[in-house]
Enzyme design. Sequence first.
Site, PDB file in Angstrom:
ATOM      1  N   GLY A   3       0.834  -1.212   0.000  1.00 55.42           N
ATOM      2  CA  GLY A   3       0.000   0.000   0.000  1.00 55.42           C
ATOM      3  C   GLY A   3       0.859   1.249   0.000  1.00 55.42           C
ATOM      4  O   GLY A   3       1.845   1.321   0.718  1.00 55.42           O
TER       5      GLY A   3
ATOM      6  N   ARG B  29       1.164  -5.151  -5.693  1.00 56.82           N
ATOM      7  CA  ARG B  29       1.159  -6.381  -4.902  1.00 56.82           C
ATOM      8  C   ARG B  29       1.502  -7.473  -5.910  1.00 56.82           C
ATOM      9  O   ARG B  29       0.869  -7.572  -6.953  1.00 56.82           O
ATOM     10  CB  ARG B  29      -0.208  -6.578  -4.254  1.00 56.82           C
ATOM     11  CG  ARG B  29      -0.489  -5.462  -3.242  1.00 56.82           C
ATOM     12  CD  ARG B  29      -1.503  -5.825  -2.200  1.00 56.82           C
ATOM     13  NE  ARG B  29      -1.294  -5.054  -0.985  1.00 56.82           N
ATOM     14  CZ  ARG B  29      -1.875  -3.881  -0.711  1.00 56.82           C
ATOM     15  NH1 ARG B  29      -2.698  -3.344  -1.571  1.00 56.82           N
ATOM     16  NH2 ARG B  29      -1.624  -3.260   0.422  1.00 56.82           N
TER      17      ARG B  29
ATOM     18  N   ASP C   5       4.580  -4.547   6.378  1.00 57.53           N
ATOM     19  CA  ASP C   5       5.111  -5.833   6.849  1.00 57.53           C
ATOM     20  C   ASP C   5       5.141  -6.901   5.758  1.00 57.53           C
ATOM     21  O   ASP C   5       6.044  -7.732   5.716  1.00 57.53           O
ATOM     22  CB  ASP C   5       4.361  -6.317   8.104  1.00 57.53           C
ATOM     23  CG  ASP C   5       2.885  -6.519   7.881  1.00 57.53           C
ATOM     24  OD1 ASP C   5       2.348  -5.988   6.879  1.00 57.53           O
ATOM     25  OD2 ASP C   5       2.252  -7.212   8.700  1.00 57.53           O
TER      26      ASP C   5
ATOM     27  N   THR D 174       3.839   2.887   5.701  1.00 57.08           N
ATOM     28  CA  THR D 174       2.431   2.473   5.683  1.00 57.08           C
ATOM     29  C   THR D 174       1.641   3.431   6.569  1.00 57.08           C
ATOM     30  O   THR D 174       2.138   3.839   7.624  1.00 57.08           O
ATOM     31  CB  THR D 174       2.245   1.027   6.191  1.00 57.08           C
ATOM     32  OG1 THR D 174       0.858   0.846   6.546  1.00 57.08           O
ATOM     33  CG2 THR D 174       3.062   0.703   7.418  1.00 57.08           C
TER      34      THR D 174
ATOM     35  N   ASP E 261      -0.768   2.644   8.286  1.00 55.87           N
ATOM     36  CA  ASP E 261      -1.386   1.900   9.395  1.00 55.87           C
ATOM     37  C   ASP E 261      -0.624   1.994  10.719  1.00 55.87           C
ATOM     38  O   ASP E 261      -1.177   1.699  11.774  1.00 55.87           O
ATOM     39  CB  ASP E 261      -1.513   0.411   9.016  1.00 55.87           C
ATOM     40  CG  ASP E 261      -2.316   0.223   7.743  1.00 55.87           C
ATOM     41  OD1 ASP E 261      -3.205   1.048   7.483  1.00 55.87           O
ATOM     42  OD2 ASP E 261      -2.053  -0.746   6.999  1.00 55.87           O
TER      43      ASP E 261
ATOM     44  N   ASP F  53       1.544  -0.008  11.825  1.00 52.92           N
ATOM     45  CA  ASP F  53       1.417  -1.338  12.440  1.00 52.92           C
ATOM     46  C   ASP F  53       2.708  -2.146  12.434  1.00 52.92           C
ATOM     47  O   ASP F  53       2.689  -3.363  12.529  1.00 52.92           O
ATOM     48  CB  ASP F  53       0.308  -2.134  11.723  1.00 52.92           C
ATOM     49  CG  ASP F  53       0.593  -2.330  10.241  1.00 52.92           C
ATOM     50  OD1 ASP F  53       1.527  -1.687   9.719  1.00 52.92           O
ATOM     51  OD2 ASP F  53      -0.118  -3.116   9.599  1.00 52.92           O
TER      52      ASP F  53
ATOM     53  N   ARG G 147      -6.065  -1.395   8.756  1.00 52.30           N
ATOM     54  CA  ARG G 147      -6.051  -2.877   8.714  1.00 52.30           C
ATOM     55  C   ARG G 147      -6.300  -3.441  10.114  1.00 52.30           C
ATOM     56  O   ARG G 147      -7.280  -3.098  10.740  1.00 52.30           O
ATOM     57  CB  ARG G 147      -4.735  -3.384   8.116  1.00 52.30           C
ATOM     58  CG  ARG G 147      -4.661  -3.128   6.630  1.00 52.30           C
ATOM     59  CD  ARG G 147      -3.738  -4.066   5.949  1.00 52.30           C
ATOM     60  NE  ARG G 147      -2.427  -4.079   6.602  1.00 52.30           N
ATOM     61  CZ  ARG G 147      -1.371  -4.680   6.138  1.00 52.30           C
ATOM     62  NH1 ARG G 147      -1.436  -5.338   5.001  1.00 52.30           N
ATOM     63  NH2 ARG G 147      -0.227  -4.655   6.773  1.00 52.30           N
TER      64      ARG G 147
HETATM   65  P1  ADP Z   1       2.377  -4.187   2.712  1.00 53.11           P
HETATM   66  O1  ADP Z   1       3.830  -4.189   2.418  1.00 53.11           O
HETATM   67  O2  ADP Z   1       1.763  -2.831   2.599  1.00 53.11           O
HETATM   68  O3  ADP Z   1       2.071  -4.897   4.013  1.00 53.11           O
HETATM   69  P2  ADP Z   1       1.418  -6.536   1.223  1.00 53.11           P
HETATM   70  O4  ADP Z   1       1.120  -7.331   2.444  1.00 53.11           O
HETATM   71  O5  ADP Z   1       0.422  -6.567   0.131  1.00 53.11           O
HETATM   72  O6  ADP Z   1       1.639  -4.991   1.535  1.00 53.11           O
HETATM   73  O7  ADP Z   1       2.817  -7.040   0.654  1.00 53.11           O
HETATM   74  C1  ADP Z   1       3.377  -6.460  -0.507  1.00 53.11           C
HETATM   75  C2  ADP Z   1       4.023  -7.513  -1.382  1.00 53.11           C
HETATM   76  O8  ADP Z   1       5.114  -8.129  -0.659  1.00 53.11           O
HETATM   77  C3  ADP Z   1       3.142  -8.683  -1.774  1.00 53.11           C
HETATM   78  O9  ADP Z   1       2.303  -8.415  -2.857  1.00 53.11           O
HETATM   79  C4  ADP Z   1       4.185  -9.739  -2.138  1.00 53.11           C
HETATM   80  O10 ADP Z   1       4.689  -9.541  -3.427  1.00 53.11           O
HETATM   81  C5  ADP Z   1       5.305  -9.472  -1.118  1.00 53.11           C
HETATM   82  N1  ADP Z   1       5.162 -10.428   0.001  1.00 53.11           N
HETATM   83  C6  ADP Z   1       4.328 -10.362   1.049  1.00 53.11           C
HETATM   84  N2  ADP Z   1       4.463 -11.439   1.864  1.00 53.11           N
HETATM   85  C7  ADP Z   1       5.410 -12.225   1.286  1.00 53.11           C
HETATM   86  C8  ADP Z   1       6.008 -13.481   1.614  1.00 53.11           C
HETATM   87  N3  ADP Z   1       5.652 -14.160   2.700  1.00 53.11           N
HETATM   88  N4  ADP Z   1       6.953 -13.964   0.776  1.00 53.11           N
HETATM   89  C9  ADP Z   1       7.333 -13.289  -0.322  1.00 53.11           C
HETATM   90  N5  ADP Z   1       6.805 -12.107  -0.692  1.00 53.11           N
HETATM   91  C10 ADP Z   1       5.857 -11.571   0.091  1.00 53.11           C
END
Ligand code: ADP
Length: 319
Positions: free
Chosen positions: A11, A72, A103, A125, A127, A129, A171
Amino acid sequence: MKRIAVLTSGGDAPGMNAAIRSSVRRAIYNGVQVFGVYNGYNGLISGNIEELTVGSVGDIIHHGGTMLFTARSDEFRTEEGRAKAVEQLKKHDIEGLIVIGGDGSFRGAQKLTQLGFPTIGVPGTIDNDIPCTDYTIGFDTALNTVVDCIDKIRDTATSHERTYIIEVMGRDAGDIALFAGLAVGAESIIIPEATTGVENVIERLYAGRKRGKKHSIIIVAEGVGTAHQYAEIIKKQTNFDTRVTVLGHIQRGGSPSAFDRILASRLGAAAVDLLLEGKQDRMVGMKNNQIIDVDIDEALADKHEIDMSIFHLARTLSI
Ligand code: ADP
């Protein structure tokens, strides 16, 4: 280290541009070439990578969003996807990567380090968080947007003697709701980290009416459910004129606050410094106004917590 890269992922958050600018200029100041990876991990896999100069990050410090765009990436969650990403980094002779995101993005960064590729995480972010940092980039701006919106809603709430239930983002974290609640003087703040029964919210509504309050503001963090769900119950039980506002993605945009620009500038530069010191698998953050770095694995294993004293203070003041 002579060539590093930076990407934004997950995000978007206001202040990400200030972090990119800081990383790029700190690197160049130290004689290191910097590359921008476009569209998060997707761009890493497809090789959407371009060199950034001092000028290419000019005029972005005051813009929300991210000039590198974000995404994502499902492909990056696969081993094949990550192998392609490492291949692209090697092809461009890049030796270290800065990941600005939440995260989820840090979990991706962790995987790259496990493949032997040095990465540093910068928490971006709205959030707030991420454990191990008092604030994440974008939180302060989002908070100010929420406060500004609720101040406006309060005008109409007072004129019409209405109860407003306002849903904010975050979230699973209640930080935006909590801080905004204290800042606008909300009657009730409903967040995932503290149990507040609807009965208590209603009691407080009646108490407010009794002492002549014209309006009521209740803030609901998206992590506990929807404002509509709460409004339905409250309306049924009180028969008060109840309205719902879901603030939505307006909270993610806008020019970053001074606080976020400063935080982003400090963290973006700190991430470069760590890479140049030969560190990896770290995340930068701010604790008690000092820039710190911690093990990403540690940060991800930790649970984000809110400051309950703020929750109690808000309750005490909205009697
Ligand atoms: P944020 O970073 O805002 O928390 P997301 O949770 O959507 O957003 O994570 C962003 C991107 O990071 C995901 O679309 C994915 O490509 C990568 N990602 C998230 N978790 C994993 C994981 N366990 N292993 C590998 N890549 C990951």
